[in-house]
Enzyme design. Structure first.
Site, mmCIF file in Angstrom:
data_model
loop_
_atom_site.group_PDB
_atom_site.id
_atom_site.type_symbol
_atom_site.label_atom_id
_atom_site.label_comp_id
_atom_site.label_asym_id
_atom_site.label_seq_id
_atom_site.Cartn_x
_atom_site.Cartn_y
_atom_site.Cartn_z
ATOM 1 N N GLN A 72 1.197 -1.086 -0.128
ATOM 2 C CA GLN A 72 0.022 0.374 0.120
ATOM 3 C C GLN A 72 1.212 1.303 -0.062
ATOM 4 O O GLN A 72 0.520 1.984 0.013
ATOM 5 C CB GLN A 72 -1.052 -0.135 1.121
ATOM 6 C CG GLN A 72 -1.675 -0.712 1.249
ATOM 7 C CD GLN A 72 -3.176 -1.167 2.209
ATOM 8 O OE1 GLN A 72 -2.451 -1.553 3.494
ATOM 9 N NE2 GLN A 72 -4.068 -0.650 1.986
ATOM 10 N N ARG A 101 4.115 0.464 12.646
ATOM 11 C CA ARG A 101 3.539 -0.822 12.099
ATOM 12 C C ARG A 101 3.518 -1.312 11.188
ATOM 13 O O ARG A 101 3.271 -0.298 10.320
ATOM 14 C CB ARG A 101 2.242 -2.248 12.880
ATOM 15 C CG ARG A 101 1.792 -3.123 11.577
ATOM 16 C CD ARG A 101 0.364 -4.230 12.461
ATOM 17 N NE ARG A 101 0.348 -4.560 11.103
ATOM 18 C CZ ARG A 101 -1.126 -4.440 11.248
ATOM 19 N NH1 ARG A 101 -1.680 -4.018 11.256
ATOM 20 N NH2 ARG A 101 -1.287 -5.832 9.650
ATOM 21 N N HIS A 131 1.473 -8.990 4.229
ATOM 22 C CA HIS A 131 0.374 -8.355 4.428
ATOM 23 C C HIS A 131 0.087 -8.348 3.085
ATOM 24 O O HIS A 131 -0.451 -7.721 2.046
ATOM 25 C CB HIS A 131 0.817 -6.842 4.755
ATOM 26 C CG HIS A 131 -0.839 -6.248 5.489
ATOM 27 N ND1 HIS A 131 -0.531 -5.996 6.540
ATOM 28 C CD2 HIS A 131 -2.130 -5.698 4.864
ATOM 29 C CE1 HIS A 131 -1.729 -4.946 6.293
ATOM 30 N NE2 HIS A 131 -2.105 -5.166 5.711
ATOM 31 N N GLU A 147 -5.070 -10.250 9.158
ATOM 32 C CA GLU A 147 -6.800 -10.191 8.011
ATOM 33 C C GLU A 147 -7.188 -11.391 7.066
ATOM 34 O O GLU A 147 -7.130 -11.145 6.253
ATOM 35 C CB GLU A 147 -6.769 -8.980 7.720
ATOM 36 C CG GLU A 147 -7.083 -8.118 8.385
ATOM 37 C CD GLU A 147 -8.002 -6.457 8.066
ATOM 38 O OE1 GLU A 147 -8.000 -6.006 6.793
ATOM 39 O OE2 GLU A 147 -7.680 -5.282 8.529
ATOM 40 N N ASN A 176 -8.044 -6.007 14.540
ATOM 41 C CA ASN A 176 -7.774 -4.930 13.851
ATOM 42 C C ASN A 176 -9.300 -4.800 13.946
ATOM 43 O O ASN A 176 -10.390 -5.949 13.609
ATOM 44 C CB ASN A 176 -7.492 -4.712 12.484
ATOM 45 C CG ASN A 176 -6.725 -5.213 12.328
ATOM 46 O OD1 ASN A 176 -6.020 -5.327 12.987
ATOM 47 N ND2 ASN A 176 -5.889 -5.667 11.240
ATOM 48 N N TYR A 210 -12.753 -1.963 12.590
ATOM 49 C CA TYR A 210 -13.362 -0.375 11.968
ATOM 50 C C TYR A 210 -14.276 -0.779 12.393
ATOM 51 O O TYR A 210 -15.129 1.063 12.460
ATOM 52 C CB TYR A 210 -12.965 -0.558 10.315
ATOM 53 C CG TYR A 210 -11.354 -0.458 10.678
ATOM 54 C CD1 TYR A 210 -11.093 0.290 9.553
ATOM 55 C CD2 TYR A 210 -10.410 -1.809 10.430
ATOM 56 C CE1 TYR A 210 -9.558 0.656 9.737
ATOM 57 C CE2 TYR A 210 -9.369 -1.708 9.605
ATOM 58 C CZ TYR A 210 -8.850 -0.465 10.017
ATOM 59 O OH TYR A 210 -7.374 -0.357 8.798
ATOM 60 N N GLU A 249 -4.787 -2.215 13.811
ATOM 61 C CA GLU A 249 -5.927 -1.575 13.338
ATOM 62 C C GLU A 249 -6.823 -0.728 13.796
ATOM 63 O O GLU A 249 -7.773 -1.015 13.498
ATOM 64 C CB GLU A 249 -5.636 -1.780 11.863
ATOM 65 C CG GLU A 249 -4.483 -1.768 10.874
ATOM 66 C CD GLU A 249 -5.441 -3.094 9.628
ATOM 67 O OE1 GLU A 249 -5.743 -2.004 8.944
ATOM 68 O OE2 GLU A 249 -4.060 -2.865 9.441
#
Ligand SMILES: *[C@@H]1O[C@H](CO)[C@@H](O)[C@H](O)[C@H]1NC(C)=O
Ligand SMILES: *[C@@H]1O[C@H](CO)[C@@H](O)[C@H](O)[C@H]1NC(C)=O
Ligand SMILES: *[C@@H]1O[C@H](CO)[C@@H](O)[C@H](O)[C@H]1NC(C)=O
Ligand SMILES: *[C@@H]1O[C@H](CO)[C@@H](O)[C@H](O)[C@H]1NC(C)=O
Ligand SMILES: *[C@@H]1O[C@H](CO)[C@@H](O)[C@H](O)[C@H]1NC(C)=O
Ligand SMILES: *[C@@H]1O[C@H](CO)[C@@H](O)[C@H](O)[C@H]1NC(C)=O
Length: 483
Positions: free
Chosen positions: A41, A95, A140, A185, A325, A327, A385
């Protein structure tokens, strides 16, 4: 009598004052604040200095997608500036992830790319020099293309390739890295890459591919943990975990069937990976439901691969902390099972769902932390996250409000519920390539994609986070919850 009442009264008034003084609570001394990124990313330099292609390079190149990770934030060249920003923010940890194909272009040990090793070595040394703890994600999502060509996470030999790669990482960086996470994830990776095909490597196998992926991935995670245990722990004294993602899931009503749907939903998502690692074997509800439907589909065995007793024991307990993580929050309700037909994960799960990507449940994060703590008794939890995607702009008050809400929940979990959360990593240090779009921006630092310099500029939230880290006090007195 009177004097007693006087004291009682005094006690209450004092108590009230003391409470108001502590209305803005602070984070414990030992609590670590950080921020996160991932190689694909942010790094760019997708084919520079000997890097091999990853499945995400291929995925976007094959689609001739308008946007890809070829340059991204150009962190491969701008990492010094990123470390400087991390330092100026006051981060206690950073991280980031290692791109497997940057150090092993084909994923295998035949070619070791020294320039790739140097890149991560320099980054880690620079962080340590600023007293910023590196928290390193080994995988990742950016599998080397060649490993994918060999079957990727549908091939159990992936476990061996992964072992070779992680041993090289432990050997190369282990003296400076105290926190390793194996996979990021896995639910979403198996879902997108092997279930629904909307992410690399792009297989649409929603009834079995994603379960095969989870089986191979769990075996690989366990191998990586055991290798560390056997060969590195004595010397380096680090910790190893896996990053699991989960929204909090509410039941739409208190009806027993809705409550069952809630629990089933959490088990099919979080429990899918947490159960084998923290309790041993898949969640019972997954084993039963998938076996049952597989039988009705005339399959000779369950679409969910069965673990042998040895595998159950090998995977069980492979954690030194719970990396989480989160959200969103979500609410589910009972739904009749769909008739037997083309198999899929969503039919196996079978719940009616409404994703509320808003603040509708103000206690979502606290409830999730309690659930994780009660179910999995992990000892310690690291939030790897959490954050909010917004549109472009430097005045990101919506992000700040989101952070106030989630961090308030986090403080309640620590101070009121006595849950041992050891740190919080905000996603993300900077805007980055959100697996297909640059439009959704998760950074507290803006990246100007129109400039060849990929200029970084602090947003309001960066200054807010810097102040929070410096004071360790959460001021959420003016929180605006925007439903
Ligand atoms: C990767 O493997 C393929 C097939 O074995 C080989 O042709 C190629 O040279 C390798 N490339 C790298 C960068 O290792
Ligand atoms: C997994 O490990 C825990 C802790 O050692 C133990 O209590 C539990 O029984 C194990 N589960 C299985 C299925 O063996
Ligand atoms: C499978 O599911 C059906 C329908 O829910 C149920 O009637 C049946 O008892 C189940 N069979 C097994 C073996 O669990
Ligand atoms: C927020 O959640 C509520 C409750 O489910 C829902 O009715 C509403 O449409 C959601 N709002 C947005 C902006 O998504
Ligand atoms: C603010 O944070 C505290 C924990 O410090 C929490 O108890 C309180 O509920 C939060 N307020 C809001 C509006 O979220
Ligand atoms: C890019 O950075 C260089 C060196 O700092 C500077 O001279 C140049 O003006 C910058 N260009 C843009 C478009 O911002």
């Amino acid at each position: 009598m009177y004097s007693k009442m006087y004291y009682l009264l005094k006690f209450f008034v004092l108590g009230f004052l003391v409470q108001s003084c502590f209305a803005t609570k602070s984070f414990p001394e030992s609590f670590m604040f950080g921020a996160g990124t991932a190689a694909f990313q942010i790094e760019g330099a997708w084919n520079e200095d000997g890097k091999g292609p990853s499945i995400w390079d291929t995925f976007f190149h094959n689609k001739n997608a308008e946007e890809n990770g070829d340059v991204a934030c150009d962190s491969y060249h701008k990492w010094r500036e990123d470390v400087q920003n991390a330092k100026d923010l006051g981060l206690q940890f950073y991280r980031f992830s290692i791109a497997w194909s940057r150090i092993l272009p084909n994923g295998t040990l035949n070619i070791v790319n020294q320039k790739g090793i140097d890149y991560y070595s320099n980054l880690i040394k620079a962080l340590k020099a600023e007293n910023i703890e590196p928290v390193v994600t080994l995988y990742h999502w950016d599998m080397p293309q060649h490993i994918s060509d060999l079957g990727g996470l549908l091939n159990v030999q992936f476990v061996d390739y992964f072992e070779d790669y992680v041993r090289l990482c432990y050997n190369s960086f282990g003296s400076d890295v105290k926190y390793w996470v194996t996979f990021n994830e896995p639910t979403i990776h198996c879902f997108m890459g092997y279930g629904y095909g909307n992410g690399a490597p792009g297989f649409a196998l929603p009834g079995d591919g994603l379960y095969q992926c989870s089986y191979v991935l769990l075996k690989s995670h366990a191998r990586a943990y055991r290798i560390y245990d056997e060969e590195f722990r004595d010397q380096y004294q680090g910790k190893v975990g896996i990053v699991l993602e989960s929204s909090w899931v509410d039941a739409e009503t208190d009806d027993l069937l809705d409550l069952e749907a809630q629990e089933r939903s959490l088990q099919f998502n979080l429990g899918w990976f947490a159960n084998p690692i923290f309790k041993g074997n898949w969640p019972e509800v997954m084993i039963d439901r998938i076996a049952n439907r597989s039988q009705l589909e005339n399959l000779a065995r369950s679409r969910l691969p069965a673990f042998t007793q040895d595998e159950i024991e090998y995977i069980n307990g492979t954690h030194d902390f719970f990396a989480l993580n989160t959200y969103y929050s979500n609410a589910v309700r009972y739904e009749d099972d769909e008739p037997i037909g083309t198999p899929s994960y969503s039919k196996d799960l079978s719940v009616g769902s409404s994703i509320n990507r808003n603040f509708s449940d103000n206690q979502a994060f606290r409830k999730l932390l309690n659930y994780v703590n009660d179910r999995y008794n992990p000892g310690s939890i690291l939030i790897t996250e959490n954050g909010k995607g917004t549109s472009d702009g430097l005045e990101d008050t919506d992000r700040i409000e989101y952070l106030k809400l989630y961090l308030g929940n986090l403080l309640d979990a620590i101070l009121e519920d006595n849950i041992n959360v050891i740190g919080y990593s905000l996603w993300s240090l900077m805007d980055n390539f959100e697996w297909g779009t640059y439009e959704t921006r998760f950074g507290i630092i803006r990246v100007d994609y129109d400039s060849p310099n990929r200029t970084r500029t602090w947003k309001e939230s960066a200054r807010w986070y810097q102040n929070l880290i410096a004071t360790r006090v959460l001021d959420n007195s003016t929180i605006i919850i925007n439903n």
